[in-house]
Design a protein around this motif. Sequence first.
Motif, PDB file in Angstrom:
ATOM      1  N   ASN A  68      79.446  66.734  22.215  1.00 26.13           N
ATOM      2  CA  ASN A  68      79.741  65.351  21.809  1.00 26.13           C
ATOM      3  C   ASN A  68      78.942  64.329  22.610  1.00 26.13           C
ATOM      4  O   ASN A  68      79.433  63.230  22.930  1.00 26.13           O
ATOM      5  CB  ASN A  68      81.240  65.064  21.958  1.00 26.13           C
ATOM      6  CG  ASN A  68      82.081  65.859  20.975  1.00 26.13           C
ATOM      7  OD1 ASN A  68      81.673  66.075  19.843  1.00 26.13           O
ATOM      8  ND2 ASN A  68      83.239  66.310  21.405  1.00 26.13           N
ATOM      9  N   GLY A  69      77.707  64.685  22.942  1.00 29.51           N
ATOM     10  CA  GLY A  69      76.832  63.766  23.658  1.00 29.51           C
ATOM     11  C   GLY A  69      77.125  63.616  25.132  1.00 29.51           C
ATOM     12  O   GLY A  69      76.458  62.856  25.831  1.00 29.51           O
ATOM     13  N   ILE A  70      78.132  64.355  25.634  1.00 29.83           N
ATOM     14  CA  ILE A  70      78.481  64.291  27.063  1.00 29.83           C
ATOM     15  C   ILE A  70      77.736  65.409  27.777  1.00 29.83           C
ATOM     16  O   ILE A  70      78.069  66.589  27.626  1.00 29.83           O
ATOM     17  CB  ILE A  70      79.998  64.426  27.271  1.00 29.83           C
ATOM     18  CG1 ILE A  70      80.732  63.323  26.513  1.00 29.83           C
ATOM     19  CG2 ILE A  70      80.340  64.374  28.758  1.00 29.83           C
ATOM     20  CD1 ILE A  70      82.233  63.478  26.497  1.00 29.83           C
ATOM     21  N   LEU A  71      76.725  65.042  28.561  1.00 27.88           N
ATOM     22  CA  LEU A  71      75.855  66.037  29.184  1.00 27.88           C
ATOM     23  C   LEU A  71      76.110  66.105  30.684  1.00 27.88           C
ATOM     24  O   LEU A  71      76.190  65.080  31.356  1.00 27.88           O
ATOM     25  CB  LEU A  71      74.384  65.674  28.929  1.00 27.88           C
ATOM     26  CG  LEU A  71      73.986  65.409  27.470  1.00 27.88           C
ATOM     27  CD1 LEU A  71      72.518  65.020  27.400  1.00 27.88           C
ATOM     28  CD2 LEU A  71      74.286  66.620  26.596  1.00 27.88           C
ATOM     29  N   LEU A 122      72.276  69.813  32.025  1.00 22.74           N
ATOM     30  CA  LEU A 122      71.802  69.548  30.666  1.00 22.74           C
ATOM     31  C   LEU A 122      70.947  68.288  30.605  1.00 22.74           C
ATOM     32  O   LEU A 122      70.003  68.210  29.817  1.00 22.74           O
ATOM     33  CB  LEU A 122      72.985  69.428  29.705  1.00 22.74           C
ATOM     34  CG  LEU A 122      73.489  70.737  29.087  1.00 22.74           C
ATOM     35  CD1 LEU A 122      74.692  70.484  28.209  1.00 22.74           C
ATOM     36  CD2 LEU A 122      72.393  71.441  28.304  1.00 22.74           C
ATOM     37  N   GLU A 123      71.265  67.303  31.419  1.00 21.09           N
ATOM     38  CA  GLU A 123      70.420  66.112  31.468  1.00 21.09           C
ATOM     39  C   GLU A 123      68.996  66.481  31.873  1.00 21.09           C
ATOM     40  O   GLU A 123      68.026  65.953  31.317  1.00 21.09           O
ATOM     41  CB  GLU A 123      71.005  65.099  32.450  1.00 21.09           C
ATOM     42  CG  GLU A 123      72.245  64.385  31.940  1.00 21.09           C
ATOM     43  CD  GLU A 123      72.794  63.401  32.958  1.00 21.09           C
ATOM     44  OE1 GLU A 123      72.284  63.374  34.101  1.00 21.09           O
ATOM     45  OE2 GLU A 123      73.741  62.662  32.617  1.00 21.09           O
ATOM     46  N   ALA A 160      63.400  58.017  24.832  1.00 27.05           N
ATOM     47  CA  ALA A 160      63.703  59.329  24.235  1.00 27.05           C
ATOM     48  C   ALA A 160      63.949  59.176  22.737  1.00 27.05           C
ATOM     49  O   ALA A 160      63.504  60.017  21.935  1.00 27.05           O
ATOM     50  CB  ALA A 160      64.911  59.954  24.923  1.00 27.05           C
ATOM     51  N   CYS A 161      64.651  58.099  22.352  1.00 27.77           N
ATOM     52  CA  CYS A 161      64.926  57.874  20.925  1.00 27.77           C
ATOM     53  C   CYS A 161      63.633  57.693  20.131  1.00 27.77           C
ATOM     54  O   CYS A 161      63.499  58.217  19.017  1.00 27.77           O
ATOM     55  CB  CYS A 161      65.819  56.651  20.757  1.00 27.77           C
ATOM     56  SG  CYS A 161      67.538  56.922  21.242  1.00 27.77           S
ATOM     57  N   ALA A 162      62.691  56.971  20.696  1.00 33.22           N
ATOM     58  CA  ALA A 162      61.415  56.747  20.003  1.00 33.22           C
ATOM     59  C   ALA A 162      60.659  58.059  19.824  1.00 33.22           C
ATOM     60  O   ALA A 162      60.073  58.317  18.761  1.00 33.22           O
ATOM     61  CB  ALA A 162      60.575  55.744  20.791  1.00 33.22           C
ATOM     62  N   ILE A 163      60.672  58.894  20.845  1.00 34.45           N
ATOM     63  CA  ILE A 163      59.990  60.200  20.768  1.00 34.45           C
ATOM     64  C   ILE A 163      60.640  61.077  19.713  1.00 34.45           C
ATOM     65  O   ILE A 163      59.963  61.712  18.884  1.00 34.45           O
ATOM     66  CB  ILE A 163      60.009  60.887  22.150  1.00 34.45           C
ATOM     67  CG1 ILE A 163      59.143  60.117  23.149  1.00 34.45           C
ATOM     68  CG2 ILE A 163      59.539  62.338  22.038  1.00 34.45           C
ATOM     69  CD1 ILE A 163      59.283  60.587  24.589  1.00 34.45           C
ATOM     70  N   LEU A 164      61.981  61.117  19.719  1.00 36.04           N
ATOM     71  CA  LEU A 164      62.687  61.949  18.752  1.00 36.04           C
ATOM     72  C   LEU A 164      62.500  61.443  17.331  1.00 36.04           C
ATOM     73  O   LEU A 164      62.305  62.235  16.400  1.00 36.04           O
ATOM     74  CB  LEU A 164      64.177  62.003  19.089  1.00 36.04           C
ATOM     75  CG  LEU A 164      64.595  62.936  20.227  1.00 36.04           C
ATOM     76  CD1 LEU A 164      66.099  62.924  20.405  1.00 36.04           C
ATOM     77  CD2 LEU A 164      64.127  64.364  19.969  1.00 36.04           C
ATOM     78  N   SER A 190      72.803  56.892  19.920  1.00 34.09           N
ATOM     79  CA  SER A 190      73.867  56.345  20.771  1.00 34.09           C
ATOM     80  C   SER A 190      74.042  57.105  22.085  1.00 34.09           C
ATOM     81  O   SER A 190      74.886  56.739  22.899  1.00 34.09           O
ATOM     82  CB  SER A 190      75.201  56.337  20.012  1.00 34.09           C
ATOM     83  OG  SER A 190      75.532  57.631  19.562  1.00 34.09           O
ATOM     84  N   HIS A 191      73.228  58.138  22.302  1.00 35.95           N
ATOM     85  CA  HIS A 191      73.414  58.941  23.512  1.00 35.95           C
ATOM     86  C   HIS A 191      72.161  59.063  24.378  1.00 35.95           C
ATOM     87  O   HIS A 191      72.245  59.570  25.505  1.00 35.95           O
ATOM     88  CB  HIS A 191      73.899  60.348  23.143  1.00 35.95           C
ATOM     89  CG  HIS A 191      75.292  60.376  22.586  1.00 35.95           C
ATOM     90  ND1 HIS A 191      75.565  60.421  21.236  1.00 35.95           N
ATOM     91  CD2 HIS A 191      76.499  60.326  23.197  1.00 35.95           C
ATOM     92  CE1 HIS A 191      76.869  60.431  21.045  1.00 35.95           C
ATOM     93  NE2 HIS A 191      77.459  60.372  22.212  1.00 35.95           N
ATOM     94  N   LEU A 192      71.001  58.646  23.872  1.00 39.76           N
ATOM     95  CA  LEU A 192      69.766  58.783  24.633  1.00 39.76           C
ATOM     96  C   LEU A 192      69.127  57.410  24.844  1.00 39.76           C
ATOM     97  O   LEU A 192      69.395  56.464  24.101  1.00 39.76           O
ATOM     98  CB  LEU A 192      68.797  59.717  23.898  1.00 39.76           C
ATOM     99  CG  LEU A 192      69.313  61.136  23.629  1.00 39.76           C
ATOM    100  CD1 LEU A 192      68.271  61.929  22.849  1.00 39.76           C
ATOM    101  CD2 LEU A 192      69.675  61.858  24.923  1.00 39.76           C
ATOM    102  N   ASP A 193      68.264  57.324  25.853  1.00 37.31           N
ATOM    103  CA  ASP A 193      67.621  56.038  26.136  1.00 37.31           C
ATOM    104  C   ASP A 193      66.567  55.715  25.072  1.00 37.31           C
ATOM    105  O   ASP A 193      66.203  56.563  24.248  1.00 37.31           O
ATOM    106  CB  ASP A 193      67.015  56.026  27.544  1.00 37.31           C
ATOM    107  CG  ASP A 193      65.938  57.090  27.738  1.00 37.31           C
ATOM    108  OD1 ASP A 193      65.058  57.214  26.870  1.00 37.31           O
ATOM    109  OD2 ASP A 193      65.974  57.785  28.765  1.00 37.31           O
TER     110      ASP A 193
END
Length: 378
Positions: A354-357, A361-362, A235-239, A229-232
């Motif tokens: 809390n996912g707020i970067l 950090l980004e 990035a989600c696929a890589i993780l 819910s916090h990354l594109d």
Amino acid sequence: MSQVIAAEDIAVFGKGEYFIEVNNSVGQKWYLPYRNIRKYRSMFRPSSFAGKLAYHALPFIKHARFILPYLKMRRVRLKLKESITEKIADSLNGQNFTFAIFCGSPGRHQKLTLMIRTEGRIAGYCKISDNPDVVDIFRREKDALLYLGKMNVGMVPRVMMFCRTDEVSDTWMYMQSTEQEDNATYPTINNKEIFDYILDIQEKCISTTKYRDTEYFNDICKLKGLYPSHLDSKACAILKLCIDEIETELEKGKGLFTFAHGDFTPWNCFLTSRGVFAFDFEYCRMQYPVLYDIFHFFTQSCIYDRNMNCETIYKEYRALKTKTLSRYIETEECDFYYRCYLLGIIGFYLSRDNGILNKRLEECFKIWIGLINNITNG
């Protein structure tokens, strides 16, 4: 008192000794004693070129009051509140002391840190906060230092004080010793002492805990709940691919776990005649993959001290793996443990903030995820 503590909460301004207030571009603030400012400026560890110039010029420009505002500095008078002074003096067995203040990095876990000096030496550092989450971090660090002492790990701080500023206050003080000297030098990844220090802790604190019973397992579970819910999507696929591969190996029993400092960097340790002395164990972990601290030291140094991008860091990592890490671990294991580290650090910041970067950090997330992708794809 607010949960973002400020120097005004622990000090009286307009009275006491003169200090130089130093501000930087990211909202950090220091109060360094006007007299003997050279003895305290090690609290001010700038990374920018302009900041480094200011660091070396402080003993001279402090006299030029008309220049100070242009450098985000000013001269002020302040003294610690009586309750704070009494607690610190008690921890020092009544010795007189002087101090400097770092007001912390803006964010949810901002705190005050005081450098305490007695009789020409640095006696310790005192952290102060009224934020319950930060106080819990203080408590965790205190317990970790006591644990390391039981495990016969040397060159770590000694707990000197952990208490409220007064009986009815929600503000807590946590003070620890140091072996820092005024001419302390700071290590790089090329210092053999770095590896000696971390490997000594690893060996003394090695754990036989199975993966599902480790703190690392708990943190990976948190990561799996946060990143979608916090990354594109890329990035989600890589993780997801990385997590699936790493957990498959860990579930089979691959991997060793040990104590990790959690934020082992050049700015959280220094070299002495007896080797490395580390501090700021606030983000320590009890059962984390081995070499976590080595990979953190290397990666954060590349990002913050050398301003490297993902591709350059990856090239540096490959060289480090061949020339240095291979002395301590099988080459084929390096990629596995580096990816374990990268998942850990991503999970840490997603959970902590809390996912707020912020913007910085980004940029780090792009580097960390890019490194995972490069390592995964060889």
